[in-house]
Design a protein around this motif. Structure first.
Motif, PDB file in Angstrom:
ATOM      1  N   ALA A 170       0.844  -1.186   0.000  1.00  0.00           N
ATOM      2  CA  ALA A 170       0.000   0.000   0.000  1.00  0.00           C
ATOM      3  C   ALA A 170       0.879   1.236   0.000  1.00  0.00           C
ATOM      4  O   ALA A 170       2.066   1.185   0.357  1.00  0.00           O
ATOM      5  CB  ALA A 170      -0.923   0.013   1.216  1.00  0.00           C
ATOM      6  N   ALA A 171       0.302   2.343  -0.419  1.00  0.00           N
ATOM      7  CA  ALA A 171       0.962   3.640  -0.272  1.00  0.00           C
ATOM      8  C   ALA A 171       0.188   4.409   0.788  1.00  0.00           C
ATOM      9  O   ALA A 171      -1.050   4.378   0.811  1.00  0.00           O
ATOM     10  CB  ALA A 171       0.974   4.397  -1.594  1.00  0.00           C
ATOM     11  N   GLN A 172       0.922   5.087   1.665  1.00  0.00           N
ATOM     12  CA  GLN A 172       0.287   5.823   2.748  1.00  0.00           C
ATOM     13  C   GLN A 172       0.537   7.312   2.540  1.00  0.00           C
ATOM     14  O   GLN A 172       1.652   7.733   2.208  1.00  0.00           O
ATOM     15  CB  GLN A 172       0.820   5.348   4.103  1.00  0.00           C
ATOM     16  CG  GLN A 172       0.536   3.857   4.317  1.00  0.00           C
ATOM     17  CD  GLN A 172       0.787   3.389   5.742  1.00  0.00           C
ATOM     18  OE1 GLN A 172       1.888   3.028   6.089  1.00  0.00           O
ATOM     19  NE2 GLN A 172      -0.262   3.390   6.555  1.00  0.00           N
ATOM     20  N   VAL A 173      -0.502   8.105   2.724  1.00  0.00           N
ATOM     21  CA  VAL A 173      -0.452   9.538   2.447  1.00  0.00           C
ATOM     22  C   VAL A 173      -0.554  10.301   3.754  1.00  0.00           C
ATOM     23  O   VAL A 173      -1.493  10.096   4.540  1.00  0.00           O
ATOM     24  CB  VAL A 173      -1.587   9.947   1.488  1.00  0.00           C
ATOM     25  CG1 VAL A 173      -1.465  11.427   1.132  1.00  0.00           C
ATOM     26  CG2 VAL A 173      -1.556   9.085   0.227  1.00  0.00           C
ATOM     27  N   LEU A 174       0.418  11.188   3.980  1.00  0.00           N
ATOM     28  CA  LEU A 174       0.514  11.905   5.249  1.00  0.00           C
ATOM     29  C   LEU A 174       0.272  13.399   5.065  1.00  0.00           C
ATOM     30  O   LEU A 174       0.606  13.974   4.024  1.00  0.00           O
ATOM     31  CB  LEU A 174       1.903  11.702   5.875  1.00  0.00           C
ATOM     32  CG  LEU A 174       2.419  10.273   5.973  1.00  0.00           C
ATOM     33  CD1 LEU A 174       3.811  10.262   6.587  1.00  0.00           C
ATOM     34  CD2 LEU A 174       1.464   9.400   6.777  1.00  0.00           C
ATOM     35  N   ASP A 175      -0.292  14.018   6.089  1.00  0.00           N
ATOM     36  CA  ASP A 175      -0.418  15.475   6.156  1.00  0.00           C
ATOM     37  C   ASP A 175       0.930  16.016   6.618  1.00  0.00           C
ATOM     38  O   ASP A 175       1.393  15.688   7.716  1.00  0.00           O
ATOM     39  CB  ASP A 175      -1.527  15.842   7.153  1.00  0.00           C
ATOM     40  CG  ASP A 175      -1.775  17.333   7.252  1.00  0.00           C
ATOM     41  OD1 ASP A 175      -0.811  18.113   7.174  1.00  0.00           O
ATOM     42  OD2 ASP A 175      -2.937  17.726   7.433  1.00  0.00           O
ATOM     43  N   THR A 176       1.585  16.831   5.798  1.00  0.00           N
ATOM     44  CA  THR A 176       2.935  17.266   6.145  1.00  0.00           C
ATOM     45  C   THR A 176       2.983  18.233   7.317  1.00  0.00           C
ATOM     46  O   THR A 176       4.032  18.401   7.940  1.00  0.00           O
ATOM     47  CB  THR A 176       3.618  17.938   4.935  1.00  0.00           C
ATOM     48  OG1 THR A 176       2.812  19.037   4.482  1.00  0.00           O
ATOM     49  CG2 THR A 176       3.826  16.956   3.808  1.00  0.00           C
ATOM     50  N   SER A 177       1.873  18.859   7.661  1.00  0.00           N
ATOM     51  CA  SER A 177       1.880  19.784   8.789  1.00  0.00           C
ATOM     52  C   SER A 177       1.796  19.067  10.126  1.00  0.00           C
ATOM     53  O   SER A 177       2.262  19.582  11.154  1.00  0.00           O
ATOM     54  CB  SER A 177       0.728  20.789   8.675  1.00  0.00           C
ATOM     55  OG  SER A 177      -0.524  20.131   8.758  1.00  0.00           O
ATOM     56  N   THR A 178       1.229  17.858  10.138  1.00  0.00           N
ATOM     57  CA  THR A 178       1.028  17.136  11.397  1.00  0.00           C
ATOM     58  C   THR A 178       1.679  15.756  11.426  1.00  0.00           C
ATOM     59  O   THR A 178       1.879  15.199  12.505  1.00  0.00           O
ATOM     60  CB  THR A 178      -0.478  16.941  11.653  1.00  0.00           C
ATOM     61  OG1 THR A 178      -1.033  16.129  10.600  1.00  0.00           O
ATOM     62  CG2 THR A 178      -1.197  18.285  11.695  1.00  0.00           C
ATOM     63  N   GLY A 179       1.943  15.172  10.259  1.00  0.00           N
ATOM     64  CA  GLY A 179       2.451  13.809  10.206  1.00  0.00           C
ATOM     65  C   GLY A 179       1.363  12.777  10.392  1.00  0.00           C
ATOM     66  O   GLY A 179       1.650  11.580  10.525  1.00  0.00           O
ATOM     67  N   LEU A 180       0.117  13.198  10.376  1.00  0.00           N
ATOM     68  CA  LEU A 180      -1.001  12.268  10.546  1.00  0.00           C
ATOM     69  C   LEU A 180      -1.384  11.647   9.212  1.00  0.00           C
ATOM     70  O   LEU A 180      -1.211  12.245   8.148  1.00  0.00           O
ATOM     71  CB  LEU A 180      -2.206  12.987  11.160  1.00  0.00           C
ATOM     72  CG  LEU A 180      -1.999  13.562  12.570  1.00  0.00           C
ATOM     73  CD1 LEU A 180      -3.257  14.295  13.029  1.00  0.00           C
ATOM     74  CD2 LEU A 180      -1.629  12.456  13.548  1.00  0.00           C
ATOM     75  N   LEU A 181      -1.956  10.455   9.286  1.00  0.00           N
ATOM     76  CA  LEU A 181      -2.349   9.719   8.092  1.00  0.00           C
ATOM     77  C   LEU A 181      -3.602  10.326   7.477  1.00  0.00           C
ATOM     78  O   LEU A 181      -4.623  10.480   8.137  1.00  0.00           O
ATOM     79  CB  LEU A 181      -2.596   8.253   8.450  1.00  0.00           C
ATOM     80  CG  LEU A 181      -2.965   7.316   7.293  1.00  0.00           C
ATOM     81  CD1 LEU A 181      -1.769   7.133   6.358  1.00  0.00           C
ATOM     82  CD2 LEU A 181      -3.419   5.958   7.841  1.00  0.00           C
ATOM     83  N   VAL A 182      -3.511  10.658   6.188  1.00  0.00           N
ATOM     84  CA  VAL A 182      -4.665  11.145   5.441  1.00  0.00           C
ATOM     85  C   VAL A 182      -5.447   9.973   4.878  1.00  0.00           C
ATOM     86  O   VAL A 182      -6.676   9.956   4.893  1.00  0.00           O
ATOM     87  CB  VAL A 182      -4.214  12.082   4.300  1.00  0.00           C
ATOM     88  CG1 VAL A 182      -5.401  12.474   3.420  1.00  0.00           C
ATOM     89  CG2 VAL A 182      -3.530  13.319   4.857  1.00  0.00           C
ATOM     90  N   GLY A 183      -4.708   8.964   4.386  1.00  0.00           N
ATOM     91  CA  GLY A 183      -5.358   7.793   3.823  1.00  0.00           C
ATOM     92  C   GLY A 183      -4.362   6.865   3.173  1.00  0.00           C
ATOM     93  O   GLY A 183      -3.158   7.126   3.151  1.00  0.00           O
ATOM     94  N   ASN A 184      -4.861   5.742   2.651  1.00  0.00           N
ATOM     95  CA  ASN A 184      -4.041   4.740   1.978  1.00  0.00           C
ATOM     96  C   ASN A 184      -4.648   4.427   0.622  1.00  0.00           C
ATOM     97  O   ASN A 184      -5.832   4.674   0.391  1.00  0.00           O
ATOM     98  CB  ASN A 184      -4.001   3.418   2.763  1.00  0.00           C
ATOM     99  CG  ASN A 184      -3.558   3.576   4.193  1.00  0.00           C
ATOM    100  OD1 ASN A 184      -2.382   3.603   4.490  1.00  0.00           O
ATOM    101  ND2 ASN A 184      -4.522   3.672   5.105  1.00  0.00           N
TER     102      ASN A 184
END
Length: 411
Positions: A170-184
């Motif tokens: 899978a590829a995981q997509v992160l919010d660069t301001s928080t490092g939280l997961l946006v989705g996969n």
């Protein structure tokens, strides 16, 4: 009969890079605070970021003069990460440390549009981190699924970071301001390279299959697939199947043509993204060193690993990993303009085009250097020492206030 899925899972756990168990503390300063403390009008300088995989450092080269401006350590928390590993993670980490080049700490890297934050996917530590370059503070850390963090891509606006979670497929997509997961989003087997389209609306992810299996078991390596997703919704738009693992690739701005290297291929192919088929295969010459190797001796199945396109899209930069050369190839004819040859076993391993579009940067992993090649003359114009085992390179911009905080060491 062999259970393919079980074999892939087992190979993934035994051969992939280890993941770690705990998250990092909150950053001491936010990026907003960092921006407030700096001069808003600070000029930005074009740089080349070089990920020194074994050293765990990032070197910064001037984007025009190619001078090494200094480096930054991106694994200051290494001992803490090692101490947090469980037995399975530590075993996998030790196995990977036996591969060519040793430990692989820096897999991919990008700098934020304002030039103040460095994002790194740390392969051997199976995470992605954001680092304030000036203060060296880690702003956030995200532990990926599976056992290995791989190639990444930063959205054009700098708000999202896509990282391949190799063994999680899978590829995981992160919010660069928080490092939280946006989705996969789901990928083929062993997702590898990620790229945003020129307009930022799509993400292209390619998979390489299980590289630890021999070529004779290629059918068991899994699905070698190019996956195209909507960059906003992360919904899969279309997929393309390939006969071999998809290695470094470039896609033309109109998204009609893809040039890509494939596992075991001494050269590259031209792929029609509209028709969904290979239109031309370009076989490049073997060197004496490359020709003496068996396919199972190729580094992670790669004969050629590194491909870039010039700024005017008239030339390709094809990196002959096992052949110790870089070839400049003219398009659309796909004829070779010339070769730059390196000492035997230099392991050229990645290519990136300069900000002005006129030069191709090639990492020489075993020579600990970057080769700078002029697209127009197909000649090497500089060779710059960096840190141990350079691999991925990316272009970016840094303000002078950040550059002054770099370590003077080359990497």
């Amino acid at each position: 009969m062999l259970d393919t899925k079980r074999l892939i899972r087992w190979t993934s756990m035994c051969a992939a890079i280890a993941s770690l168990g705990i998250g990092s503390p909150a950053a001491m300063a936010t990026r907003a605070e960092a921006a407030e403390s700096a001069t808003s009008a600070a000029p930005l300088r074009d740089v080349l970021l070089v990920g020194n995989s074994a050293a765990g450092t990032v070197s910064f080269l001037d984007g025009h003069t190619f001078q090494n401006l200094g480096s930054i350590d991106v694994i200051p928390d290494l001992q803490a990460r090692l101490d947090a590993m469980n037995l399975v993670e530590k075993t996998a980490y030790d196995i990977v440390g036996q591969q060519e080049g040793g430990d692989r700490f820096v897999d991919d890297l990008f700098v934020s549009p304002d030039g103040r934050t460095l994002y790194v996917s740390r392969g051997a530590l199976n995470d992605a981190v954001a680092i304030d370059i000036a203060s060296k503070n880690q702003l956030w850390r995200f532990k990926l699924d599976g056992f290995k963090a791989d190639h990444a891509a930063l959205s054009p606006d700098g708000t999202r970071l896509v990282v391949s979670a190799t063994t999680a497929m899978a590829a995981q997509v992160l919010d660069t301001s928080t490092g939280l997961l946006v989705g996969n989003f789901a990928t083929g087997t062993y997702p590898h390279q990620n790229d945003y389209s020129a307009d930022g609306r799509r993400i292209y992810n390619s998979s390489i299959g299980v590289v630890s299996l021999p070529r004779a078991l290629d059918a068991l390596k899994g699905e070698k697939r190019l996956t195209v997703v909507d960059a906003k919704t992360l919904k899969v738009l279309r997929t393309y199947q390939f006969p071999r693992g998809i290695r470094p690739s470039v896609i033309t701005a109109d998204e009609k043509t893809m040039y890509t290297q494939l596992s075991y291929l001494n050269g590259f192919v031209e792929f029609d993204l509209v028709a969904g088929q290979i239109t031309r295969t370009v076989a490049m010459p073997f060197s004496a060193h490359g020709g003496a190797l068996t396919p199972d001796e190729y580094p992670l199945n790669s004969a050629h690993h590194g491909l870039a396109i010039s700024g005017d899209a008239t030339k390709l930069c094809d990196v002959g990993t096992i052949d110790d050369y870089t070839a400049i190839v003219r398009r659309p004819a796909l004829t070779t303009d010339g070769f730059v040859h390196y000492p035997t076993d230099s392991l050229p391993y990645w290519a990136t085009t300069s900000v002005d579009g006129n030069h191709c940067f090639v990492s020489l992993s075993k020579a600990n250097a970057i080769s700078v090649i002029d697209y127009r003359t197909a000649t090497e114009v500089a060779r710059v020492p960096v840190g141990a085992f350079p691999q991925r390179e990316r272009i970016g911009k840094l303000p002078s206030t950040v550059l002054s905080a770099l370590s003077p060491t080359p990497g």
